[in-house]
Every structure is written in C-alpha cells, then in structure tokens.
Design a protein around this motif. Structure first.
Motif, mmCIF file in Angstrom:
data_model
loop_
_atom_site.group_PDB
_atom_site.id
_atom_site.type_symbol
_atom_site.label_atom_id
_atom_site.label_comp_id
_atom_site.label_asym_id
_atom_site.label_seq_id
_atom_site.Cartn_x
_atom_site.Cartn_y
_atom_site.Cartn_z
ATOM 1 N N VAL A 42 0.833 -1.202 0.000
ATOM 2 C CA VAL A 42 0.000 0.000 0.000
ATOM 3 C C VAL A 42 0.872 1.259 0.000
ATOM 4 N N TYR A 43 2.078 1.148 0.546
ATOM 5 C CA TYR A 43 2.993 2.297 0.553
ATOM 6 C C TYR A 43 3.440 2.677 -0.864
ATOM 7 N N LEU B 251 -7.639 3.822 9.478
ATOM 8 C CA LEU B 251 -6.746 2.690 9.222
ATOM 9 C C LEU B 251 -6.407 2.592 7.744
ATOM 10 N N ALA C 16 -5.697 4.972 6.009
ATOM 11 C CA ALA C 16 -4.582 5.912 5.819
ATOM 12 C C ALA C 16 -3.411 5.541 6.718
ATOM 13 N N PHE C 17 -3.334 4.286 7.132
ATOM 14 C CA PHE C 17 -2.261 3.838 8.032
ATOM 15 C C PHE C 17 -0.890 4.127 7.431
ATOM 16 N N ILE D 201 0.019 6.620 5.757
ATOM 17 C CA ILE D 201 0.337 8.051 5.625
ATOM 18 C C ILE D 201 0.696 8.632 6.992
ATOM 19 N N LYS D 202 1.814 9.333 7.049
ATOM 20 C CA LYS D 202 2.273 9.892 8.334
ATOM 21 C C LYS D 202 1.693 11.292 8.569
ATOM 22 N N ARG E 259 -12.233 3.404 2.593
ATOM 23 C CA ARG E 259 -11.032 3.021 3.336
ATOM 24 C C ARG E 259 -9.844 2.877 2.384
ATOM 25 N N LYS F 84 -2.387 4.597 17.391
ATOM 26 C CA LYS F 84 -2.326 3.968 16.076
ATOM 27 C C LYS F 84 -1.953 2.482 16.217
ATOM 28 N N LYS G 25 -4.954 0.566 17.508
ATOM 29 C CA LYS G 25 -5.951 0.321 16.462
ATOM 30 C C LYS G 25 -5.460 -0.748 15.495
ATOM 31 N N ALA H 249 -7.318 -4.181 14.490
ATOM 32 C CA ALA H 249 -7.528 -4.551 13.092
ATOM 33 C C ALA H 249 -6.978 -5.952 12.821
ATOM 34 N N GLN I 196 -3.246 -6.236 6.680
ATOM 35 C CA GLN I 196 -2.047 -6.124 5.839
ATOM 36 C C GLN I 196 -2.278 -5.181 4.675
ATOM 37 N N LEU I 197 -3.483 -5.251 4.115
ATOM 38 C CA LEU I 197 -3.799 -4.362 2.988
ATOM 39 C C LEU I 197 -3.743 -2.891 3.397
ATOM 40 N N MET I 198 -3.960 -2.623 4.695
ATOM 41 C CA MET I 198 -3.888 -1.242 5.181
ATOM 42 C C MET I 198 -2.434 -0.799 5.377
ATOM 43 N N GLY I 199 -1.518 -1.763 5.317
ATOM 44 C CA GLY I 199 -0.114 -1.436 5.550
ATOM 45 C C GLY I 199 0.354 -1.803 6.945
ATOM 46 N N ILE I 200 -0.461 -2.563 7.657
ATOM 47 C CA ILE I 200 -0.095 -2.954 9.019
ATOM 48 C C ILE I 200 0.818 -4.180 8.973
#
Ligand SMILES: Nc1ncnc2c1ncn2[C@@H]1O[C@H](COP(=O)(O)OP(=O)(O)O)[C@@H](O)[C@H]1O
Ligand SMILES: [Mg+2]
Lengths: 234, 293
Positions: free
Chosen positions: A74-75, A99, A101-102, A104-105, A147, B164, B167, B171, B180-184
């Motif tokens: 996603v990055y 989430l 936008a996780f 993005i800082k 999202r 963060k 959360k 998630a 994972q798709l969110m970048g976690i």
C-alpha cells in the motif's frame, strides 16, 4: 503501470491460476470478468501479496511485488478493496477510514483524504461514529471503498464491489467508480456483473478457470456474441 | 461483616493479579489466535528476576521491577519469534503442543538454575503502606496490587482504543489479511502483543510473589491456569472480559476459601466457569469469531 507476468497460483494441489498475464496502464479502468470460481479473487490476492504465486511475477511501476511483503504494498500506491468488503466490524466508520490511511504519516494529508472520501460518500460522514458492523451491506461497501481511497492510491483494485447489492446501490457504486477514475486513479475492477463492468471499463479481460480466454476493448466485448451468450445473459 | 469485607478486598486483589495475567492470554489469543500456555511461566521468570535483583542482590526495588519487566518482554518476544512464528500456518494443535513444550522448558530452566526449593521473596511493598479502615486491615500489597492494576487497565484501554498501534492491534485481531492491505505489519503487531502481555506478566509475578512471599519453578503454573480460566470466563479475546473475569474469579476463589472450604475453592472456581460457559459459550463479554483468510 501494473504488469502481471505469467503467474501460476496453487492452493495445495489445485492449480487456480494457470499462467495469466495482463497489463493495466495508467489512467485506465480495466475489468476482469469471469464466472464464480474462475480465479478473479486469487489474481487480486496475488497482486497484493495475500497469496504467493508458484511462478511468475507482478510488476508495479517496475517493482516486483512478489518480492515485497504484503503490508508494504500500500505504501507503493496500491489499494485493494477486498471481496466481501472485509471492513473492521468492531471499529467505527472513522476508525476504519483512518486505518485506510495507516500508510500516511502526515495528518494534514489524512484530513484532506478524509474530506475527499466524505465528498464521494456523504453517508460515511453521517455515520462516522457508528460501529462498522451495524452498517448495511451497501454502506459497508462504501466504507471498504472509502477506506482504500484513504491511502490516496495511484491504482485501486476492487473485488466485486456490486456483490449482494440492490440495483440502485449497484448504480451508485459504479457511478463512484467512474468518479474515482476521472479523478485520476487507475482502476482494476473484478466483477461477475459483466454488463456493468464492461460499460464502465476501457479494456477488459475474460477469465475462465484460471486462464484468460478473451481480451479487448470493453465496448467491443460488450457486443461480442460469445460474451453476450456467456456473461450477459442475452 | 467486617471479615466479609476483608475477604472481599483480598479477593479483589488476588483477582487483579489474575486479571493482569489474563490480559496476556486474551490479547495473544485475540491477535495471534493462539493459546500461549507458557504465559504462566513467564510470570515465574519475572518473579525470579525480581527476587534475584531485590531479595538476593539487595539492589533497589525500582531496578528489580525494571529488570523483571525487561527480561520478560525479551523472553516473550523471543519465544514468539522462535517457537510460534514458524507455526503461523500450522494446526492449532501443533501450536498448543509447542506452547506446552515452552512451558516445560521455562520451568525446567528455572529448576536447573535456582533449584527445586522455593525461595523467600521479599515483598516489594513497604509494610508502612498498610491501612486500617473501620476495623478492616488492608495490607500494603493489597492496596498496591489494586492501584497498579487499575492504572494498567486504564492505560491499556487508552492504548488499544486511541493509539495507532492499538488500532492496528484491533484490526489484526479482526482480519489479518485486511490489516495487511492497510499497511499494518502483522508480525510486528504480534510481537508487540507478546511484549505487552509479558510486561504485564512480570508485574503480575512481582505482585503475586509479594502477596504470597515465595518463588519456585512452579509458582506461575496454577495462577496461569486460573488466569486462563478468567480469560475464558470473561470471553477470550476480550480485554474488558479478561479484566472482569480475573477480578470475579479472585473474589469467588477467596470467598469460597473463607466460607465454604479452602480445599474446594479451586473446584468451585472451575464449576462456575463451566456453568458460565454452558449458559454463554463465548464467555461473559466474548463475541463470536469469524475466521477469514
Ligand atoms: N483458500 C483457498 N483454498 C483452496 N482453494 C481455493 C481457495 N480460494 C480459492 N480457491 C479455489 O480457487 C479457484 C479460484 O477461486 P477464486 O479466485 O475465489 O475465484 P473467483 O474470485 O473468480 O470467484 C476456485 O476453484 C476456488 O475453489
Ligand atoms: Mg471472487
């Protein structure tokens, strides 16, 4: 922009994807259509790293995604609206969007993206403090799309966004997909609803049991007798 | 009547310790989807480290606490990396057996290092903290245990709901793939969960050994099982469930000891668990879990 290069995917002994290649260029809306079980979801999962291909590569702006851990994708500017929405049921609408936008800082950027999402989905703003599990199916689909848009992606992959929705909602969802595309986001759209998908897409690929059996301009496929017979119920 | 209140308060104190341990079980279950049966033994290691630094070497209390927390955090994270991470896609039974193996490993390491005899643990709480209200004596350990637990619960609740990383944990607990798709980073989130659970285990170990001033290789085993029971009782995977489950369990155990039979108190605790699970199979605050890819 996105190039899927001869991927083979197995689930155990089952060969779900049998050497599929296709390309998505910047600014396009590409439809990937096919019957239930054809392998559409598997292809999207392979692109975003949720399943690993046995062979083949996926290139996104010249980076090989098969060598990148899934949470880093996603990055790079790729968002995925998964099949069945998969919103975080126990989190609020706003928490789900944040989430998204996780990656993005910058908080100002997140707020800007939130405004953009609310502009397209006013319903989400009305319900921002509601727990996602209490939303209707259509609202959950909007949340899943919102999202994904929260990461400000260059390309968005959508897996059957119209699934299980009333015709009215399907129209609304497709209208928004059109808007997202106009705003400059490239779209890879997976659909069983071939008619809708082909009417919005620039080009399309037709998938049958793990193989691409047809490809071309969406407007031409829409009038192709084989497509009409197999996918448009005409 | 005053004796009832003193049993109740020491029950709340014991239950607070169970709650701290139960939080580790429930968070790891919620996020890594596994039962970490070695969790009880991390408590014991925490107790030994505190004993070593404070009772044995005579160094300051704060240093003992910090050392115990750091050692347990490292231990928890390393156990996850070495023993559990390679089994991410294995069957639950394989993971369970591994966890039991880790539990024996920790117990036997302690046995080998410190010997089979229990050591006397010097309470980390000064005697002067004890108070007496309306004829009820409340020990300093009881007060400190309850206060520390409340602070930790508030802190953890704020962390999980408003940060963060918190959360991200929620998630991952709901849907690892979507997270994972969110970048976690799922692996990092699981490590963080083990780190937090182990830090709480260290604190619980110190409080436990201060209240019952002994430490041996099997000190963590029974409280571990009770806390696991508390987590199931409250609804495994639920943080408020573990808190409530732990405290309720401590109260039931202490009151049964006082009024029914000290031999039967454990049996009563488990009987209550069975009744709760019969009435509500997901525990007090548990939710049904939908498994997804
Ligand atoms: N997790 C899985 N395990 C085993 N087989 C699977 C799994 N997911 C999909 N399949 C199989 O792979 C094929 C393609 O499935 P899928 O990609 O979901 O198709 P579509 O999205 O086009 O409906 C089907 O035959 C399906 O049964
Ligand atoms: Mg599908």
């Amino acid at each position: 922009m996105l190039k899927v290069d001869n991927i083979q995917v197995y689930y155990g002994m089952i060969n779900a994807i049998k050497g599929v290649s296709f390309e998505v260029n910047e600014g396009e809306v590409i439809a990937l259509i096919g019957a239930n079980g054809a392998g559409k979801t598997t292809i999207l999962h392979t692109i975003t790293g949720l399943v690993a291909p046995k062979s083949g590569h996926v290139y996104f702006e010249d980076k090989d995604l098969t060598k990148i851990p899934p949470h880093k994708i996603v990055y790079l500017g790729m968002a995925h609206v998964p099949e069945g929405r998969r919103v975080f049921q126990q989190l609020t609408v706003l928490e789900n969007l944040k989430l998204g936008a996780f990656s993005i800082k910058d908080n100002a950027k997140i707020e800007e993206n939130l405004k953009y999402v609310y502009a397209h989905f006013p319903r989400l703003e009305e319900r921002k403090n509601q727990v996602a599990g209490t939303l209707s199916g259509g609202e959950q689909q909007m949340l899943a799309m919102g999202r994904a848009l929260m990461s400000n992606p260059k390309i968005i992959l959508m897996d059957e966004p119209s699934m299980g929705l009333s015709p009215l909602l399907v129209n609304e969802i497709f209208k928004i997909i059109g808007e997202v595309s106009k705003d400059g986001t490239t779209v890879l759209l997976v659909e069983q609803n071939a008619k809708k998908a082909l009417s919005i897409a620039d080009r399309a690929y037709v998938l049958e049991t793990g193989n691409i059996v047809m490809e071309g301009k969406a407007s031409e496929l829409l009038n192709d007798p084989r497509i009409k017979a197999a996918y448009l119920g005409e | 009547m005053s004796s009832f209140f003193s049993y109740l308060i020491s029950g709340i104190s014991l239950g607070s310790i169970y709650a701290l341990i139960a939080l580790g079980y429930t968070m790891v279950y919620g996020i890594a989807k596994m039962l970490n049966f070695a969790h009880g033994d991390v408590i014991m290691i925490g107790g030994y480290i505190a004993w070593l630094v404070f009772s044995s070497l005579g160094l300051p209390v704060w240093l003992a606490i910090i050392c115990a927390v750091i050692v347990c955090v490292i231990l928890g994270v390393v156990i996850e990396k070495i023993a559990y991470k390679p089994l991410r896609t294995a069957t639950p039974l394989a993971v369970l057996i591994t966890a039991i193996g880790v539990s024996y490993l920790l117990q036997n390491t302690a046995l080998l290092t410190f010997g089979p005899a229990s050591k006397t643990f010097t309470s980390v709480v000064p005697d002067s903290l004890g108070i007496s209200i309306g004829g009820i004596d409340i020990t300093g350990e009881t007060i400190v245990t309850i206060v520390v637990t409340v602070l930790i619960m508030v802190g953890l609740t704020l962390f999980v709901n408003y940060t963060k990383s918190g959360k991200a944990m929620r998630a991952v607990s709901e849907d690892r793939g979507a997270a994972q798709l969110m970048g976690i980073n799922v692996n990092r989130t699981i490590s963080l969960t083990f780190a937090i659970g182990s830090a709480l285990a260290a604190v619980a170990g110190i409080l436990l050994c201060s209240t019952y001033p002994q430490i041996g290789p099997y000190t963590g085993a029974m409280p571990g099982i009770k806390a696991f029971t508390a987590a199931v009782f409250g609804g495994i995977g639920s943080i408020p469930g573990a808190m409530i489950g732990g405290i309720v369990l401590g109260i039931i155990e202490n009151l049964s000891k006082a009024y029914i039979s000290s031999q039967l108190s454990d049996a009563i605790v488990f009987a209550v668990l069975i009744v709760v699970l019969l009435v509500k199979p997901t525990g007090l605050l548990g939710k049904k879990i939908n498994e997804k890819v």
